[in-house]
Design a protein around this motif. Structure first.
Motif, PDB file in Angstrom:
ATOM      1  N   ASP A  36       0.927  -1.139  -0.147  1.00 28.54           N
ATOM      2  CA  ASP A  36       0.014   0.101   0.041  1.00 28.54           C
ATOM      3  C   ASP A  36       0.888   1.176   0.028  1.00 28.54           C
ATOM      4  OD1 ASP A  36      -2.144  -1.788   0.362  1.00 28.54           O
ATOM      5  OD2 ASP A  36      -2.377  -1.250   2.359  1.00 28.54           O
ATOM      6  N   ARG A  37       0.685   2.120  -1.189  1.00 24.54           N
ATOM      7  CA  ARG A  37       1.462   3.248  -1.000  1.00 24.54           C
ATOM      8  C   ARG A  37       0.490   4.507  -0.783  1.00 24.54           C
ATOM      9  NH1 ARG A  37       4.845   5.088  -6.151  1.00 24.54           N
ATOM     10  NH2 ARG A  37       6.212   3.309  -5.198  1.00 24.54           N
ATOM     11  N   TYR A  38       0.730   5.138   0.258  1.00 25.21           N
ATOM     12  CA  TYR A  38      -0.097   6.276   0.593  1.00 25.21           C
ATOM     13  C   TYR A  38       0.384   7.670   0.174  1.00 25.21           C
ATOM     14  CZ  TYR A  38      -2.553   2.984   3.806  1.00 25.21           C
ATOM     15  OH  TYR A  38      -3.165   2.003   4.282  1.00 25.21           O
ATOM     16  N   TYR A  39      -0.653   8.252   0.037  1.00 25.77           N
ATOM     17  CA  TYR A  39      -0.250   9.926  -0.668  1.00 25.77           C
ATOM     18  C   TYR A  39      -0.785  10.786   0.413  1.00 25.77           C
ATOM     19  CZ  TYR A  39       1.457   7.661  -4.784  1.00 25.77           C
ATOM     20  OH  TYR A  39       2.125   6.952  -5.640  1.00 25.77           O
ATOM     21  N   HIS A  41      -2.296  14.935   0.143  1.00 26.00           N
ATOM     22  CA  HIS A  41      -3.095  15.733  -0.718  1.00 26.00           C
ATOM     23  C   HIS A  41      -2.388  17.179  -0.883  1.00 26.00           C
ATOM     24  CE1 HIS A  41      -6.382  18.145  -1.830  1.00 26.00           C
ATOM     25  NE2 HIS A  41      -6.922  17.160  -2.054  1.00 26.00           N
ATOM     26  N   PRO A  42      -2.395  17.553  -2.009  1.00 28.48           N
ATOM     27  CA  PRO A  42      -1.599  18.899  -2.244  1.00 28.48           C
ATOM     28  C   PRO A  42      -2.055  20.063  -1.604  1.00 28.48           C
ATOM     29  CG  PRO A  42      -2.734  18.201  -4.244  1.00 28.48           C
ATOM     30  CD  PRO A  42      -2.937  17.101  -3.289  1.00 28.48           C
ATOM     31  N   SER A  43      -3.296  20.161  -1.024  1.00 26.68           N
ATOM     32  CA  SER A  43      -4.064  21.243  -0.392  1.00 26.68           C
ATOM     33  C   SER A  43      -4.599  21.082   0.986  1.00 26.68           C
ATOM     34  CB  SER A  43      -4.838  21.845  -1.382  1.00 26.68           C
ATOM     35  OG  SER A  43      -5.873  21.353  -1.630  1.00 26.68           O
ATOM     36  N   ARG A  44      -4.515  19.872   1.369  1.00 29.13           N
ATOM     37  CA  ARG A  44      -4.797  19.579   2.444  1.00 29.13           C
ATOM     38  C   ARG A  44      -4.095  18.461   3.482  1.00 29.13           C
ATOM     39  NH1 ARG A  44     -10.491  17.609   0.618  1.00 29.13           N
ATOM     40  NH2 ARG A  44     -10.430  15.210   1.425  1.00 29.13           N
ATOM     41  N   ASN A  45      -4.172  18.313   4.758  1.00 25.65           N
ATOM     42  CA  ASN A  45      -3.338  17.566   5.547  1.00 25.65           C
ATOM     43  C   ASN A  45      -4.162  16.467   5.872  1.00 25.65           C
ATOM     44  OD1 ASN A  45      -1.747  16.175   7.504  1.00 25.65           O
ATOM     45  ND2 ASN A  45      -0.926  18.120   8.320  1.00 25.65           N
ATOM     46  N   PHE A  46      -3.962  15.238   5.403  1.00 24.10           N
ATOM     47  CA  PHE A  46      -4.430  14.098   5.422  1.00 24.10           C
ATOM     48  C   PHE A  46      -4.461  13.569   7.020  1.00 24.10           C
ATOM     49  CE2 PHE A  46      -5.102  12.202   0.927  1.00 24.10           C
ATOM     50  CZ  PHE A  46      -6.261  13.102   0.749  1.00 24.10           C
ATOM     51  N   ALA A  47      -3.336  13.926   7.669  1.00 21.43           N
ATOM     52  CA  ALA A  47      -2.974  13.570   9.049  1.00 21.43           C
ATOM     53  C   ALA A  47      -4.018  14.419   9.791  1.00 21.43           C
ATOM     54  CB  ALA A  47      -1.577  13.907   9.255  1.00 21.43           C
ATOM     55  N   GLU A  48      -4.180  15.503   9.828  1.00 23.22           N
ATOM     56  CA  GLU A  48      -5.137  16.593  10.174  1.00 23.22           C
ATOM     57  C   GLU A  48      -6.574  15.980  10.166  1.00 23.22           C
ATOM     58  OE1 GLU A  48      -4.447  20.465   9.656  1.00 23.22           O
ATOM     59  OE2 GLU A  48      -2.349  20.453  10.425  1.00 23.22           O
ATOM     60  N   THR A  49      -7.021  15.526   8.900  1.00 16.99           N
ATOM     61  CA  THR A  49      -8.355  15.448   8.647  1.00 16.99           C
ATOM     62  C   THR A  49      -8.830  14.044   8.866  1.00 16.99           C
ATOM     63  OG1 THR A  49      -8.011  15.034   6.370  1.00 16.99           O
ATOM     64  CG2 THR A  49      -8.603  17.205   7.004  1.00 16.99           C
ATOM     65  N   ASP A  50      -7.499  13.411   9.166  1.00 20.89           N
ATOM     66  CA  ASP A  50      -7.927  11.797   9.567  1.00 20.89           C
ATOM     67  C   ASP A  50      -8.360  10.908   8.333  1.00 20.89           C
ATOM     68  OD1 ASP A  50      -7.964   9.605  10.969  1.00 20.89           O
ATOM     69  OD2 ASP A  50      -9.927   9.611  11.746  1.00 20.89           O
ATOM     70  N   GLU A  51      -7.881  11.198   7.303  1.00 21.15           N
ATOM     71  CA  GLU A  51      -8.304  10.710   5.938  1.00 21.15           C
ATOM     72  C   GLU A  51      -7.103   9.907   5.308  1.00 21.15           C
ATOM     73  OE1 GLU A  51     -11.352  13.541   3.475  1.00 21.15           O
ATOM     74  OE2 GLU A  51      -9.739  14.565   4.492  1.00 21.15           O
ATOM     75  N   ALA A  52      -7.259   9.230   4.470  1.00 25.00           N
ATOM     76  CA  ALA A  52      -6.250   8.382   3.754  1.00 25.00           C
ATOM     77  C   ALA A  52      -6.518   8.066   2.219  1.00 25.00           C
ATOM     78  CB  ALA A  52      -5.924   7.076   4.321  1.00 25.00           C
ATOM     79  N   LEU A  53      -5.444   8.140   1.242  1.00 25.00           N
ATOM     80  CA  LEU A  53      -5.508   7.644  -0.154  1.00 25.00           C
ATOM     81  C   LEU A  53      -4.448   6.928  -0.516  1.00 25.00           C
ATOM     82  CD1 LEU A  53      -7.110   8.474  -2.600  1.00 25.00           C
ATOM     83  CD2 LEU A  53      -5.266  10.151  -3.044  1.00 25.00           C
ATOM     84  N   ARG A  54      -4.636   5.750  -0.857  1.00 21.86           N
ATOM     85  CA  ARG A  54      -3.639   4.715  -1.350  1.00 21.86           C
ATOM     86  C   ARG A  54      -3.924   4.212  -2.641  1.00 21.86           C
ATOM     87  NH1 ARG A  54      -5.959   0.437   2.926  1.00 21.86           N
ATOM     88  NH2 ARG A  54      -7.199  -0.741   1.363  1.00 21.86           N
ATOM     89  N   PRO A 106       4.116  10.932  -2.243  1.00 22.42           N
ATOM     90  CA  PRO A 106       4.147   9.629  -1.651  1.00 22.42           C
ATOM     91  C   PRO A 106       4.568   9.997  -0.256  1.00 22.42           C
ATOM     92  CG  PRO A 106       5.602   9.497  -3.206  1.00 22.42           C
ATOM     93  CD  PRO A 106       4.898  10.698  -3.464  1.00 22.42           C
ATOM     94  N   VAL A 107       3.916   9.281   0.752  1.00 20.59           N
ATOM     95  CA  VAL A 107       4.152   9.523   2.421  1.00 20.59           C
ATOM     96  C   VAL A 107       4.764   8.433   2.627  1.00 20.59           C
ATOM     97  CG1 VAL A 107       3.024   9.591   4.528  1.00 20.59           C
ATOM     98  CG2 VAL A 107       2.079  10.892   2.588  1.00 20.59           C
ATOM     99  N   ALA A 108       4.379   6.975   2.492  1.00 22.70           N
ATOM    100  CA  ALA A 108       4.921   5.804   3.061  1.00 22.70           C
ATOM    101  C   ALA A 108       4.325   4.669   2.192  1.00 22.70           C
ATOM    102  CB  ALA A 108       4.861   5.817   4.475  1.00 22.70           C
TER     103      ALA A 108
END
Length: 183
Positions: A36-39, A41-54, A106-108
């Motif tokens: 799973d490669r996680y990404y 977002h260019p304009s919002r922080n998924f860590a803050e919004t508790d979302e994920a895109l992979r 890519p994040v991790a």
């Protein structure tokens, strides 16, 4: 709207859970490697919004998955949208190029060997995933896909199953959060 109702538990030994699942009529599938490669977002922080895109690769299969924020404080219940992509290395490469062209970075990567079993429990089909996560350890995930009106009864069912399987110490953080050391 569908929700992924999930509990995840760290375990020392998967063989005990496997044996109990077989007693409940579950058939344990052969392990499959998932990458799973996680990404971000260019304009919002998924860590803050508790979302994920992979982007997930399982053998020759590719999927893109969006995970919405968790909806409660006790489980990992969240909206999930998964879409299959063109299979093979070219399909994966094309979606990576598309994401990166749109500003996603890519994040991790989370790599695991997953063995699945499906059992009927309390009127639900429960996916039981037994994961050996690279650089993280072994875990058991109990998951039900439920409509919004069934979320509470699905949560009760997986909590009851966890208790029956002797699982405790539920972990709400995703594998990505655990690898990145997030709280």
């Amino acid at each position: 709207m569908k929700f992924e109702v999930e509990l995840k538990f760290p375990v020392d030994d998967l063989s005990t859970v496997e044996s109990q699942l077989e007693d409940l009529g579950g058939i344990i599938e052969v392990p499959k490697r998932q990458a799973d490669r996680y990404y971000s977002h260019p304009s919002r922080n998924f860590a803050e919004t508790d979302e994920a895109l992979r982007i997930r690769r399982v053998g020759d299969q590719n999927f893109i998955t969006y995970k919405g924020p968790k909806v409660d404080d006790s489980t990992k219940t969240r909206r999930e949208i998964e879409v299959p992509l063109i299979s093979g290395a070219t399909g994966a490469t094309n979606i990576v190029h598309m994401f990166e062209s749109l500003g996603f970075t890519p994040v991790a990567e989370v790599t695991k060997d997953r063995r699945k079993s499906h059992i009927q429990y309390e009127g639900y089909e429960v996916l039981v995933a037994m994961d050996e996560v690279l650089n993280l350890g072994t875990f058991v995930e109990l998951e039900i896909t439920a409509d919004e009106e069934d979320v509470e009864s699905a949560k009760a069912a997986i909590a009851k199953l966890a208790d029956q399987l002797g699982l405790s110490g539920s972990e709400r953080r995703s594998y990505l959060e655990l690898i990145l050391g997030s709280e």
